[in-house]
Design a protein around this motif. Sequence first.
Motif, mmCIF file in Angstrom:
data_model
loop_
_atom_site.group_PDB
_atom_site.id
_atom_site.type_symbol
_atom_site.label_atom_id
_atom_site.label_comp_id
_atom_site.label_asym_id
_atom_site.label_seq_id
_atom_site.Cartn_x
_atom_site.Cartn_y
_atom_site.Cartn_z
ATOM 1 N N SER A 1 -3.178 3.530 1.507
ATOM 2 C CA SER A 1 -2.500 3.333 2.788
ATOM 3 C C SER A 1 -3.043 4.290 3.845
ATOM 4 O O SER A 1 -3.237 5.484 3.568
ATOM 5 C CB SER A 1 -0.995 3.568 2.628
ATOM 6 N N PRO A 2 -3.283 3.801 5.061
ATOM 7 C CA PRO A 2 -3.697 4.696 6.147
ATOM 8 C C PRO A 2 -2.650 5.776 6.430
ATOM 9 O O PRO A 2 -2.970 6.810 7.023
ATOM 10 C CB PRO A 2 -3.846 3.746 7.350
ATOM 11 N N ALA A 3 -1.416 5.531 5.996
ATOM 12 C CA ALA A 3 -0.340 6.487 6.252
ATOM 13 C C ALA A 3 -0.253 7.593 5.207
ATOM 14 O O ALA A 3 0.540 8.525 5.355
ATOM 15 C CB ALA A 3 1.001 5.751 6.326
ATOM 16 N N ALA A 4 -1.058 7.525 4.150
ATOM 17 C CA ALA A 4 -1.027 8.574 3.127
ATOM 18 C C ALA A 4 -1.560 9.878 3.709
ATOM 19 O O ALA A 4 -2.608 9.882 4.365
ATOM 20 C CB ALA A 4 -1.856 8.158 1.925
ATOM 21 N N PRO A 5 -0.890 11.005 3.510
ATOM 22 C CA PRO A 5 -1.386 12.295 4.019
ATOM 23 C C PRO A 5 -2.802 12.576 3.540
ATOM 24 O O PRO A 5 -3.147 12.273 2.385
ATOM 25 C CB PRO A 5 -0.379 13.300 3.436
ATOM 26 N N GLU A 6 -3.619 13.160 4.395
ATOM 27 C CA GLU A 6 -5.028 13.371 4.084
ATOM 28 C C GLU A 6 -5.250 14.287 2.890
ATOM 29 O O GLU A 6 -6.256 14.157 2.181
ATOM 30 C CB GLU A 6 -5.749 13.941 5.315
ATOM 31 N N ASP A 7 -4.336 15.227 2.655
ATOM 32 C CA ASP A 7 -4.552 16.186 1.565
ATOM 33 C C ASP A 7 -4.170 15.627 0.197
ATOM 34 O O ASP A 7 -4.454 16.241 -0.836
ATOM 35 C CB ASP A 7 -3.799 17.492 1.825
ATOM 36 N N TRP A 8 -3.543 14.461 0.139
ATOM 37 C CA TRP A 8 -3.164 13.900 -1.157
ATOM 38 C C TRP A 8 -4.387 13.588 -2.020
ATOM 39 O O TRP A 8 -4.408 13.911 -3.205
ATOM 40 C CB TRP A 8 -2.338 12.628 -0.972
ATOM 41 N N GLU A 9 -5.388 12.950 -1.441
ATOM 42 C CA GLU A 9 -6.545 12.512 -2.216
ATOM 43 C C GLU A 9 -7.283 13.672 -2.884
ATOM 44 O O GLU A 9 -7.462 13.661 -4.115
ATOM 45 C CB GLU A 9 -7.499 11.708 -1.330
ATOM 46 N N PRO A 10 -7.743 14.703 -2.127
ATOM 47 C CA PRO A 10 -8.479 15.780 -2.802
ATOM 48 C C PRO A 10 -7.628 16.564 -3.788
ATOM 49 O O PRO A 10 -8.111 16.973 -4.847
ATOM 50 C CB PRO A 10 -8.948 16.667 -1.634
ATOM 51 N N ARG A 11 -6.342 16.759 -3.472
ATOM 52 C CA ARG A 11 -5.491 17.524 -4.383
ATOM 53 C C ARG A 11 -5.261 16.752 -5.675
ATOM 54 O O ARG A 11 -5.290 17.322 -6.766
ATOM 55 C CB ARG A 11 -4.158 17.838 -3.705
ATOM 56 N N GLU B 1 0.826 -1.206 0.000
ATOM 57 C CA GLU B 1 0.000 0.000 0.000
ATOM 58 C C GLU B 1 0.863 1.260 0.000
ATOM 59 O O GLU B 1 0.590 2.213 -0.733
ATOM 60 C CB GLU B 1 -0.922 -0.011 1.213
ATOM 61 N N VAL B 2 1.916 1.244 0.806
ATOM 62 C CA VAL B 2 2.807 2.409 0.872
ATOM 63 C C VAL B 2 3.507 2.619 -0.464
ATOM 64 O O VAL B 2 3.603 3.744 -0.972
ATOM 65 C CB VAL B 2 3.831 2.238 2.014
ATOM 66 N N PHE B 3 3.997 1.537 -1.060
ATOM 67 C CA PHE B 3 4.695 1.671 -2.341
ATOM 68 C C PHE B 3 3.762 2.143 -3.442
ATOM 69 O O PHE B 3 4.105 3.033 -4.230
ATOM 70 C CB PHE B 3 5.348 0.336 -2.716
ATOM 71 N N MET B 4 2.553 1.578 -3.538
ATOM 72 C CA MET B 4 1.595 2.008 -4.566
ATOM 73 C C MET B 4 1.274 3.493 -4.411
ATOM 74 O O MET B 4 1.234 4.240 -5.393
ATOM 75 C CB MET B 4 0.309 1.190 -4.478
ATOM 76 N N ASP B 5 1.045 3.916 -3.177
ATOM 77 C CA ASP B 5 0.709 5.323 -2.942
ATOM 78 C C ASP B 5 1.887 6.235 -3.245
ATOM 79 O O ASP B 5 1.713 7.338 -3.778
ATOM 80 C CB ASP B 5 0.254 5.525 -1.495
ATOM 81 N N ALA B 6 3.093 5.772 -2.922
ATOM 82 C CA ALA B 6 4.284 6.583 -3.210
ATOM 83 C C ALA B 6 4.467 6.775 -4.706
ATOM 84 O O ALA B 6 4.859 7.852 -5.168
ATOM 85 C CB ALA B 6 5.520 5.921 -2.595
ATOM 86 N N ASP B 7 4.164 5.739 -5.484
ATOM 87 C CA ASP B 7 4.305 5.828 -6.936
ATOM 88 C C ASP B 7 3.290 6.808 -7.532
ATOM 89 O O ASP B 7 3.545 7.429 -8.569
ATOM 90 C CB ASP B 7 4.128 4.440 -7.560
ATOM 91 N N LEU B 8 2.130 6.951 -6.878
ATOM 92 C CA LEU B 8 1.088 7.861 -7.365
ATOM 93 C C LEU B 8 1.139 9.230 -6.700
ATOM 94 O O LEU B 8 0.330 10.099 -7.033
ATOM 95 C CB LEU B 8 -0.295 7.242 -7.132
ATOM 96 N N ALA B 9 2.063 9.431 -5.766
ATOM 97 C CA ALA B 9 2.106 10.691 -5.023
ATOM 98 C C ALA B 9 2.286 11.901 -5.937
ATOM 99 O O ALA B 9 1.889 13.015 -5.584
ATOM 100 C CB ALA B 9 3.215 10.653 -3.978
ATOM 101 N N VAL B 10 2.862 11.692 -7.113
ATOM 102 C CA VAL B 10 3.039 12.785 -8.069
ATOM 103 C C VAL B 10 1.705 13.423 -8.430
ATOM 104 O O VAL B 10 1.645 14.618 -8.761
ATOM 105 C CB VAL B 10 3.764 12.269 -9.330
ATOM 106 N N LEU B 11 0.617 12.654 -8.373
ATOM 107 C CA LEU B 11 -0.700 13.189 -8.722
ATOM 108 C C LEU B 11 -1.146 14.269 -7.741
ATOM 109 O O LEU B 11 -2.005 15.092 -8.069
ATOM 110 C CB LEU B 11 -1.744 12.074 -8.745
ATOM 111 N N ALA B 12 -0.570 14.264 -6.551
ATOM 112 C CA ALA B 12 -0.969 15.215 -5.513
ATOM 113 C C ALA B 12 -0.031 16.413 -5.421
ATOM 114 O O ALA B 12 -0.042 17.143 -4.427
ATOM 115 C CB ALA B 12 -1.051 14.506 -4.162
ATOM 116 N N ARG B 13 0.762 16.633 -6.445
ATOM 117 C CA ARG B 13 1.638 17.813 -6.440
ATOM 118 C C ARG B 13 0.821 19.101 -6.543
ATOM 119 O O ARG B 13 -0.375 19.070 -6.817
ATOM 120 C CB ARG B 13 2.613 17.740 -7.618
#
Length: 311
Positions: free
Chosen positions: A284-294, A228-240
């Motif tokens: 992942s529960p550890a993903a920052p809350e603002d990543w999803e809406p951004r 979960e952490v790795f998948m979210d890290a790979d998509l974190a660019v979407l929340a820039r």
Amino acid sequence: MVILIDPPVWPAHGTTFSHLVSDSALGELHEFAARAGIRDRAFDVDHYDVPAEQYEALVALGAEPVSGSTLVRRLVAGGVRVPARDRPKRARLTLMRRWDELGMGDDQQSATDALRDDLLDAWSSPARHYHDATHLLSVLDAIDTMRLRAAELGASLSERELLTARLAAWFHDAVYEGAAGDDERASAALAVERLGALGLAPGLVGDVERLVLATIDHEVQRGDAAGEVFMDADLAVLARTEDGYARYVALVRRDYAHVTDEQWRVGRASVLRALLGSARLFVSPAAPEDWEPRARRNLERELKGLEASAS
């Protein structure tokens, strides 16, 4: 959008060079460069390096001459300036330190160093635009962000989970030829071969292989913390930020320069709709809350732009 050029005062290769930039959009900069006959390899992250003999012709073509300080100030104001840390050469130096932090052991130091150098060479290929060393560093940084947040939430990731996620990051785009599915399978096979040769535990090697293969459809089993952490890290660019996301899209487009604009619009829109149709982008529960809406705002904005250009 304005194309800017500073004086040819930067020495290299027996001549002097100017910087050619856009004050707001890389797409228009690439179009201008193509009209001017400037080669792709002259592009460096957020500008083209052009020799002194081309200066007058580029000004005549419409580039606005400005001082070097004005050019940088306009780049920053327009959100186009890429920070030093996001530049491939700087990223490579940082990644060498990050590899050492994996703690792969000293018993096979020469072999681990050789693997590090081979991976860095792959990630630093000049043919790559988005899937380069800066992307790898961003994924590793996102893993660290979630590591810290997990600890704050009282659900710390184990050292084994962190090592699995980090090794998966190093290998997940190690092979990148632009062939979806085949690239991931080849990268997974490389991980098995090279990590197995180092004598790492078969269970760890198998987990890294599984996570690299999971990037084909970006799905892992619920509760798989490392996955979960790795998948979210790979998509974190979407929340820039909006500007950072725009740079990401421009680089991905360059990775797919071999397809027509129409093929790009159709294919990219399909990817965006699939992402927006998912219940959650970050699992992942550890993903920052603002990543999803951004991230959803960025995806929706890009999709609207593609649909508008098609109509």
